[in-house]
Scaffold this active site. Structure first.
Site, PDB file in Angstrom:
ATOM      1  N   SER A   1       0.828  -1.196   0.000  1.00 15.45           N
ATOM      2  CA  SER A   1       0.000   0.000   0.000  1.00 15.45           C
ATOM      3  C   SER A   1       0.870   1.257   0.000  1.00 15.45           C
ATOM      4  O   SER A   1       1.599   1.496  -0.958  1.00 15.45           O
ATOM      5  CB  SER A   1      -0.979  -0.037   1.168  1.00 15.45           C
ATOM      6  OG  SER A   1      -1.963   0.974   1.048  1.00 15.45           O
TER       7      SER A   1
ATOM      8  N   HIS B   1      -8.368  -4.522  -0.611  1.00 13.44           N
ATOM      9  CA  HIS B   1      -7.044  -3.947  -0.383  1.00 13.44           C
ATOM     10  C   HIS B   1      -6.120  -4.867   0.411  1.00 13.44           C
ATOM     11  O   HIS B   1      -4.914  -4.620   0.464  1.00 13.44           O
ATOM     12  CB  HIS B   1      -7.172  -2.591   0.321  1.00 13.44           C
ATOM     13  CG  HIS B   1      -5.911  -1.791   0.288  1.00 13.44           C
ATOM     14  ND1 HIS B   1      -5.227  -1.531  -0.881  1.00 13.44           N
ATOM     15  CD2 HIS B   1      -5.180  -1.204   1.287  1.00 13.44           C
ATOM     16  CE1 HIS B   1      -4.146  -0.816  -0.610  1.00 13.44           C
ATOM     17  NE2 HIS B   1      -4.094  -0.617   0.694  1.00 13.44           N
TER      18      HIS B   1
END
Length: 321
Positions: free
Chosen positions: A186, A302
């Site tokens: 991320s 995610h």
């Protein structure tokens, strides 16, 4: 959440419309030159832990502006010869945590350096590095701090810290500087791509579900944080739209990716609203090295590939070392 972005056949060829500033390279060369006027002064202090299979050092070095940045340096216990070095960057909101929390790379036989992220570590893991630089009006979070001026933007400091982290970790006698890898998830993946574009002699880079890619598109196609912070900021600072996107152009990983000179393993997830797959593919498709692979997780958000992607990285990396 069902798949919401471009279909796979379009993702494979998708190219961002993000425009690279003509002085992109000069801006970053000047930024890093300015940072290097400060003594790196990397310090490694042994940490007493109850762990028997690894040895950990509490690290401090000078990052952007000479500000002191923390980290953990961990090696297999009893190491006496330099090992391949894995430098890892942390996801949004997290800090370096405690020494026992990230043992995978040292357990696999690498020297591992984990950089603390300035000003973060107040949500899902603890941090120890302050950001002494303030900013003007900003949406809660980090993405809009200094967003109307490239010189003051928060990620100018963080990316510079990332480059200096590589330089600092390489000074330890148990790190083989000639075999340095960068990785992260991320926000950590975002810093990974940026560092891969700024440090010319890495042997590999492994960004997972990376942030800060194809920023003009990302700000418009998802209302999930952190990208949502841009929209919230512009909803109240309406006249600053052009200034905001002019700043972001200097930090878009599409441009850093084009300068990548090491083999790379990317990952993305097709249901990821936080870092949408088209934005990740924009960076992947722009990535400058011919030896690049992207792993796609069809039914994940995610969290991406999680432990499966971690296992894949462990299998992928040795062929470059």
């Amino acid at each position: 959440m069902a798949q919401f972005d471009l279909p796979m056949e379009q993702l494979r060829t998708y190219r961002s419309d993000a425009v690279e500033p003509p002085d992109f390279d000069r801006f970053w060369a000047d930024t890093l030159a300015q940072a290097r006027t400060h003594d790196l002064d990397a310090r490694f202090e042994p940490v007493a832990t109850a762990l028997r299979t690894v040895e950990t050092y509490d690290v401090e070095f000078s990052g952007f502006g000479g500000h002191r940045i923390k980290g953990w340096f961990t090696v297999p216990a009893g190491t006496s010869e330099p090992l391949p070095l894995v430098v890892e960057f942390i996801g949004y909101g997290g800090g370096r945590g405690l020494p026992h929390e990230r043992l995978t790379w040292a357990s696999a036989g690498y020297a591992h350096f984990l950089m603390d992220t300035r000003g973060q570590g107040g949500s899902w893991s603890t941090g120890d590095t302050p950001d002494p630089v303030g900013s003007g009006s900003a949406t809660p979070g980090f993405l809009t701090r200094g967003i109307t001026d490239r010189d003051d933007f928060y990620y100018r400091r963080v990316i510079t810290d990332g480059v200096r982290a590589v330089e600092a970790a390489r000074t330890h006698p148990l790190a083989d500087a000639s075999r340095t890898v960068v990785t992260g998830v991320s926000q950590g993946g975002a810093i990974t791509i940026a560092v891969a574009g700024l440090v010319p002699d890495l042997v590999a880079a492994a960004p997972d579900v990376p942030f800060l890619c194809d920023l003009p598109r990302a700000a418009r196609i998802t209302d999930a944080p952190p990208y949502r912070e841009i929209a919230v900021y512009l909803s109240t600072h309406r006249p600053e739209r052009e200034r905001v996107f002019a700043t972001l152009a200097y930090f878009d990983n599409v441009h850093f990716a084009a300068r990548g000179r090491a083999p790379a393993l990317f990952s993305t997830a097709l249901q990821d609203m936080t870092c949408p797959p088209s934005t990740v593919f924009a960076a992947f498709n722009a990535y400058g090295h011919h030896d690049k692979t992207i792993e796609v997780y069809d039914f994940n958000g995610h969290e991406g590939g999680g432990a499966h992607q971690e296992a894949l990285r462990l299998e992928w990396l040795p062929k470059y070392l």
